[in-house]
Enzyme design. Sequence first.
Site, PDB file in Angstrom:
ATOM      1  CD  GLN B 131      -2.506   1.200   2.740  1.00  0.00           C
ATOM      2  OE1 GLN B 131      -3.630   0.726   2.717  1.00  0.00           O
ATOM      3  NE2 GLN B 131      -1.970   1.667   3.851  1.00  0.00           N
ATOM      4  N   GLY B 132       0.626   2.166  -0.922  1.00  0.00           N
ATOM      5  CA  GLY B 132       1.368   3.431  -0.958  1.00  0.00           C
ATOM      6  C   GLY B 132       0.469   4.598  -0.611  1.00  0.00           C
ATOM      7  CE1 TYR B 133      -4.112   3.834  -0.142  1.00  0.00           C
ATOM      8  CE2 TYR B 133      -5.174   4.292   1.942  1.00  0.00           C
ATOM      9  CZ  TYR B 133      -5.228   3.804   0.663  1.00  0.00           C
ATOM     10  OH  TYR B 133      -6.414   3.284   0.203  1.00  0.00           O
ATOM     11  CB  SER B 134       2.081   7.185   5.057  1.00  0.00           C
ATOM     12  OG  SER B 134       1.015   6.739   5.834  1.00  0.00           O
ATOM     13  CB  SER B 166       3.274  -2.984   5.225  1.00  0.00           C
ATOM     14  OG  SER B 166       2.733  -2.053   6.110  1.00  0.00           O
ATOM     15  CD  GLU B 249      -4.128   0.321   7.102  1.00  0.00           C
ATOM     16  OE1 GLU B 249      -4.541   1.303   6.455  1.00  0.00           O
ATOM     17  OE2 GLU B 249      -2.961   0.206   7.499  1.00  0.00           O
ATOM     18  CD  GLU B 384      -2.752  10.681  19.740  1.00  0.00           C
ATOM     19  OE1 GLU B 384      -2.460   9.943  18.766  1.00  0.00           O
ATOM     20  OE2 GLU B 384      -2.341  10.444  20.894  1.00  0.00           O
TER      21      GLU B 384
END
Lengths: 378, 399
Positions: B131-134, B166, B249, B384
Amino acid sequence: MKLVLDDDQQLLAKTAAELVSRDDALKRLRRLRDEKNENGYSKEVYAKMAELGWTAIPFSTDQGGAGLGVAEMAVVLEALGRALTPEPLLSSVMLGGRSLALGRFSESSWLDGVIDGSKRVCLAYQEPGSRFDAHHVETSAEKTTNGYRITGEKVHVLDGSGADAYIVSARSSGDTAAAAGIDLFVVPTRVGGVEVAVQRRVDARNAAILRLERVELPATARLGASGEGAALLDSVIDGATAALCAEMLGSMSEAFDRTVEYMKERVQFGVPIGSFQALKHRAARVFVEIELARSAVMAAARALDAGDDRARALVSVAKAKCSEAFLLTANEAVQIHGGIGMTDEHDIGFFLKRARGAEMTFGDAAFHRQRFAALSGY
Amino acid sequence: MSDLESFRAETRSWLEKNAPSELRQKATDPDAIVWGGRRPTYVYPQSKRWLDVMRERGWTAPTWPKEYGGGGLSKVEAKVLAEEIFRLEMPPPLYGFGLQMIGPTLLQYGTEEQRTEHIPRIVRGEIRWCQGYSEPNAGSDLASLQTRAVRDGDHFVVNGQKVWTSYGNFSDWMFLLVRTDPDVKKQSGITFILLDLETEGVSVKPIKLISGASPFCETFFQDVRISVENVVSEINAGWTVAKALLGHERSMIGSVFGAGRRAKKRTDVLVETARRTLGEREGRIQDDVQRDRVAELLIDQACFELTVQRSHDGAKAGQKPGPESSIFKVYGTELNQRRHEAMQSMRGPSAVGWEGPGFSEEDLQQTRDWLRSRGNTIEGGTSEVQLNIIAKRVLGLPD
């Protein structure tokens, strides 16, 4: 075990919620407190509850009951807890009535009276030295030719003022804290040697001291077989504890809802205080704890009804969680309400006081953690 | 016999015959996890055979449509299959982001071509996905991502960097979010796209964590060309797809720390650690303070599991997901951290082992597991952010 309300339970919840919303119990509680009323509840409202069949819920149909269980009692008590309703449903039904039913008491008129709401029977098991240990019994039961002679002092008798009879734990043999040697006796208020004194509690609930001075009872006054007292007491208190947890769940939910509403209304620095992240996160954490408490309450009630092996452990899970979650909710509720929350005029303080009162009934969180550990084998 | 009963009977006898004996009772063994991909690895040799027999039936993805290689089972049949696998305590034949995340997303949003190309290869475990998100400057505020995709004919040219990928170094394809329009509200200029990591201009570098392990990577893109056919859903509609996938997720992470047999095992480990490190008296943990702490943790664990069950029971009874599901991520991860804190505390001086002599294997693993657990409340939406979501969506508190 399914952790959902079935259709009948949903209907019961709705009926109870309707009664609670029509009846301003908190106002009544405040008035009864201020006038130092010795019973601390309204006989008319209690009669109404009996009429709705709530006093019959956990008793078998053979006994004239509704043939339902702790799960249904929990549904009703959760609704009552929302308004801090002071009527003695839990004490008379879950403690007095269930002692009579489980102990197969021969004089059926007492249980009949509990079920139709005309009589109130209380459980007197705590003593000045017992803290939360129900097996700590100093009150003595001396065998006589015709029965027993009881002498001792009971304290924190829930709804004990104005009751018609008491179920009293007394010891015929054994050491002070031993399970063996305890029996339960039915002691009508009118017999000689019984003295009742009102106790004033922080939560304005009815409680009493019961002094027994050489009270003469017939042999038939004993519940169950001789020596069964401790086991009987444990079963009755477990059921009542699960029911109390449901009441606490209702009370904490209400205190929380009121606080969230207040966060939306109260403006400081030109904005509602509910827009501050510091408060949002605290409210969210309280929400999480209440959701966990709800699951535990539902599980404990259902496990008891099903006779599940894990029932006792789940009762401790529920009481430990509810004790802490209710106190957390109430403390946060007062803090978030600010100065007004510290005034007697505002209702939120009643929830804080009830949180303490309920915590100290049937064992606090630390007591139930110990019990849970012992039941889990470590 | 009803259809379901005969399905159970057939499934049972088929599993008895085909489930490799070496893997039985290994349902929770981390070494039995198979990720698949172009370069598959198997700790247990029989894991390959287990994957082979299961994927032939589409049972790596039991409820997915048969036309894409799935098992085509109904929900109740899939439940029976799961129960029968559970009965033998077999591990799942295949695991990974393909099955858990991108597969369901493509079935929902993908084109026919995308499904035909990717779903069968996910089912067969031939492609491992990441997964390429952040990004370095887009963590909790994911929508502010900067990886730029500029249209050039029927391709996008991608430049930028992803982080916390990951197992990026073991993966074959990535699903990623790229910025296709920088001039609109940040959520409205994002596109969800699929990329073969063997494409020129892609480089992957593992990140070393405080635990010493490297389960995550940084991924760099330099003039990487991706065909527009690899866009999932519409151009600039990627945020909607991403949110749907994040839901998968979060429930996956929450459930990992939640109920079932893993939880039972964790309970045993906690109690055994307490007995071993602190001593016991007639089976009872000798240190009353730590005993209380164990009980508190296990009571909270029980409440959490019961809440997961309540949510499932409600869903089975046809109720909409209740507010209780919003607590899983934040509570499950914090509970896991508290468990590690408690175990470190029980171990005393043995808790400081890093490597080498003087520490048992278990002690060394515990130290690293404790450090790894600190990430639980950061990854997949920080605690948070989860609390903000509860405050806003459930409690209706104002912005």
